[in-house]
Design a protein around this motif. Structure first.
Motif, short mmCIF file in Angstrom:
data_model
loop_
_atom_site.label_atom_id
_atom_site.label_comp_id
_atom_site.label_asym_id
_atom_site.label_seq_id
_atom_site.Cartn_x
_atom_site.Cartn_y
_atom_site.Cartn_z
N ARG A 1 5.76 7.34 -5.16
CA ARG A 1 4.91 6.77 -4.13
C ARG A 1 3.52 7.40 -4.20
O ARG A 1 3.36 8.60 -4.04
N PRO A 2 2.49 6.60 -4.48
CA PRO A 2 1.13 7.17 -4.55
C PRO A 2 0.63 7.55 -3.17
O PRO A 2 1.10 7.03 -2.15
N SER A 3 -0.33 8.44 -3.12
CA SER A 3 -0.87 8.87 -1.83
C SER A 3 -1.58 7.72 -1.13
O SER A 3 -1.62 7.67 0.10
N ASN A 4 -2.10 6.77 -1.90
CA ASN A 4 -2.76 5.60 -1.32
C ASN A 4 -2.12 4.33 -1.89
O ASN A 4 -2.47 3.89 -3.00
N PRO A 5 -1.17 3.73 -1.18
CA PRO A 5 -0.48 2.53 -1.69
C PRO A 5 -1.43 1.37 -1.98
O PRO A 5 -1.07 0.46 -2.74
N LYS A 6 -2.62 1.36 -1.41
CA LYS A 6 -3.57 0.27 -1.65
C LYS A 6 -4.07 0.26 -3.10
O LYS A 6 -4.66 -0.73 -3.53
N LEU A 7 -3.82 1.35 -3.82
CA LEU A 7 -4.20 1.39 -5.23
C LEU A 7 -3.36 0.43 -6.06
O LEU A 7 -3.74 0.07 -7.17
N ILE A 8 -2.20 0.02 -5.51
CA ILE A 8 -1.33 -0.91 -6.25
C ILE A 8 -1.83 -2.32 -6.00
O ILE A 8 -1.44 -3.00 -5.06
N SER A 9 -2.72 -2.76 -6.84
CA SER A 9 -3.30 -4.10 -6.71
C SER A 9 -2.34 -5.14 -7.28
O SER A 9 -1.32 -4.82 -7.90
N SER A 10 -2.67 -6.41 -7.06
CA SER A 10 -1.86 -7.49 -7.65
C SER A 10 -1.89 -7.42 -9.16
O SER A 10 -0.92 -7.76 -9.84
N LEU A 11 -3.00 -6.93 -9.73
CA LEU A 11 -3.11 -6.77 -11.18
C LEU A 11 -2.15 -5.70 -11.66
O LEU A 11 -1.47 -5.86 -12.68
N SER A 12 -2.05 -4.59 -10.92
CA SER A 12 -1.10 -3.53 -11.27
C SER A 12 0.32 -4.06 -11.26
O SER A 12 1.12 -3.80 -12.17
N ALA A 13 0.66 -4.81 -10.21
CA ALA A 13 2.02 -5.34 -10.09
C ALA A 13 2.36 -6.29 -11.22
O ALA A 13 3.50 -6.32 -11.71
#
Length: 443
Positions: free
Chosen positions: A50-62
């Motif tokens: 779990r990253p410290s900032n979940p917003k870093l997981i963009s749709s591109l990352s997914a």
């Protein structure tokens, strides 16, 4: 350091940096401990992070690895698994594909962020460099997906434990081929094996310094699909209608493919008149033969930046939809120090040819040279234009950086004829601008 005999093959999945330049966050860690004598699996471990900032997981990352914000909500943080990761890695030989420039760096950064001492390896085996050096470039760009396709091992999933298992299998297969070739050189001559899957591989232009990572040959022209041609020639940026630009796969190196930019059915090439040189020749870097990689900086016009920004968006999306998770390097760079002068980074295409390179305002534009002994004529045609309008071709008998200083002075204007070459190599992707012709104004 405790003497641990197992080899720790490991892999990380991370967020995709959007916007470019943003730091990556670890989303998954996977490792397999392997007996070095038999390459036999002894133990495995994997976990989402779990990253410290979940917003870093963009749709591109997914899209790149299938790991969504919802998937890591209940996962441990890196601090929670740090002890386990340390025990797995510390004191062992580390192994993985492109780990020296990617995974090893991120592991050390992750430990630094939580104020912990990072694990240290007994040694490191980067299978990208190892296989490229020993196995050549039979699998095109030698990325894990390309190697797996070449060897018929299936499709890379971009999940840590799966990629580790695939890495070990790829290493075994390649070792077997090399063993047979060394044992029966007459039956299996060098580079004899061309896989039936090779046609599906993507070979990108290599952008790195290390000469062993370069393909042994590269055609000077690219074969385009039957429906396309190069009849449009070079277009000025103002002549380009941005919605008509598109990216396509085209045949390339030994049955492989690469990405090219097209405009109205032809490969996109640009003619940029009167680019003003801001900084003269730089001799900071050298190639593998000791020749300087030259560069200079020019101001980029708004219309040129508009075309390149559009090309960036198109190719970045094209790569992302193909599963690419590399760091994207924008062609146009807008640094704070030059807010009124957008910059463009054109990186060196370091092949078996020596190269002269041009910055368009912090962006290196490659100018290849064909080397024959001490004679190194530039592959890029260079001309000098007099105030009268007379143009004379510049002839160079050898590679001499000092000689070029007299032509590429700050304030001088150059007409640049550019090709745009997308690349994806060693977790870096972007567009390389290559100069095929330069006209230097002598005013």
């Amino acid at each position: 350091m405790e003497n641990k005999t197992e080899i720790a093959f490991f892999d990380l999945e991370t967020t995709f940096p959007t916007p470019p330049g943003q730091r990556r966050a670890i989303l998954e860690f996977g490792a397999i401990l392997v007996c070095p004598q038999k390459l036999q699996e002894l133990w495995r471990y994997s976990t989402l992070v779990r990253p410290s900032n979940p917003k870093l997981i963009s749709s591109l990352s997914a899209r790149c690895n299938g790991i969504t914000p919802e998937a890591v909500v209940l996962a441990p943080s890196f601090a929670d698994i740090a002890d386990t990761v340390y025990d797995i890695l510390h004191g062992r030989i580390w192994a993985g594909h492109n780990i020296v420039r990617f995974d090893c760096v991120l592991i050390r950064e992750a430990f630094a962020e939580i104020g912990r001492t990072a694990p240290e390896p007994q040694g490191t085996i980067d299978t990208l460099a190892l296989l490229t050096q020993r196995f050549g470039t039979r699998a095109g760009d030698m990325k894990m997906a390309s190697l797996a396709t070449y060897l018929g091992l299936g499709k890379q999933t971009h999940r840590s434990l799966d990629d580790v298992k695939m890495n070990i299998e790829v290493l075994k297969y390649c070792a077997t081929v090399l063993f047979l070739e060394s044992s029966l050189p007459d039956t299996f001559p060098e580079n004899h094996w061309v896989s039936p899957n090779a046609a599906s591989l993507q070979q990108d232009v290599t952008m790195e310094e290390n000469p062993i990572l370069q393909p042994p040959e590269m055609p000077s022209t690219v074969t385009v699909p039957e429906s396309c041609s190069d009849s449009l020639g070079f277009l000025e940026p103002d002549e380009v209608s941005l919605p008509s630009i598109r990216a396509l796969h085209v045949p390339f190196f030994r049955g492989s493919q690469r990405v090219k930019l097209f405009y109205e059915g032809a490969i996109l090439q640009l003619c940029c008149p009167r680019l003003r040189i801001r900084f003269g020749i730089s001799k900071k870097y050298s190639d593998h033969a000791g020749r300087p990689k030259l560069s200079f900086v020019v101001d980029a016009s708004p219309s040129l930046c508009g075309v390149l920004d559009t090309c960036d968006r198109i190719v970045q999306k094209f790569y992302a939809e193909s599963g690419c998770s590399s760091d994207w390097r924008c062609v146009v760079s807008r640094k704070q120090a030059y807010v009124n002068y957008p910059t463009v980074r054109l990186r060196m295409n370091s092949h078996h040819l020596s190269l002269f390179s041009l910055f368009i305002h912090d962006e290196i534009l490659s100018i290849p040279t064909a080397v024959n002994g001490d004679v190194a004529p530039y592959a890029t045609d260079m001309y000098q234009k007099e105030p009268s309008g007379t143009t004379q071709k510049l002839i160079f008998s050898k590679f001499d950086a000092t000689e070029l200083d007299t032509y590429f002075k700050p304030g001088t204007f150059v007409d640049s004829y550019l090709s745009l070459n997308p690349y994806d190599y060693q977790q870096r992707s972007g567009i390389q601008l290559v100069a095929t012709k330069l006209v230097i104004h002598n005013e």
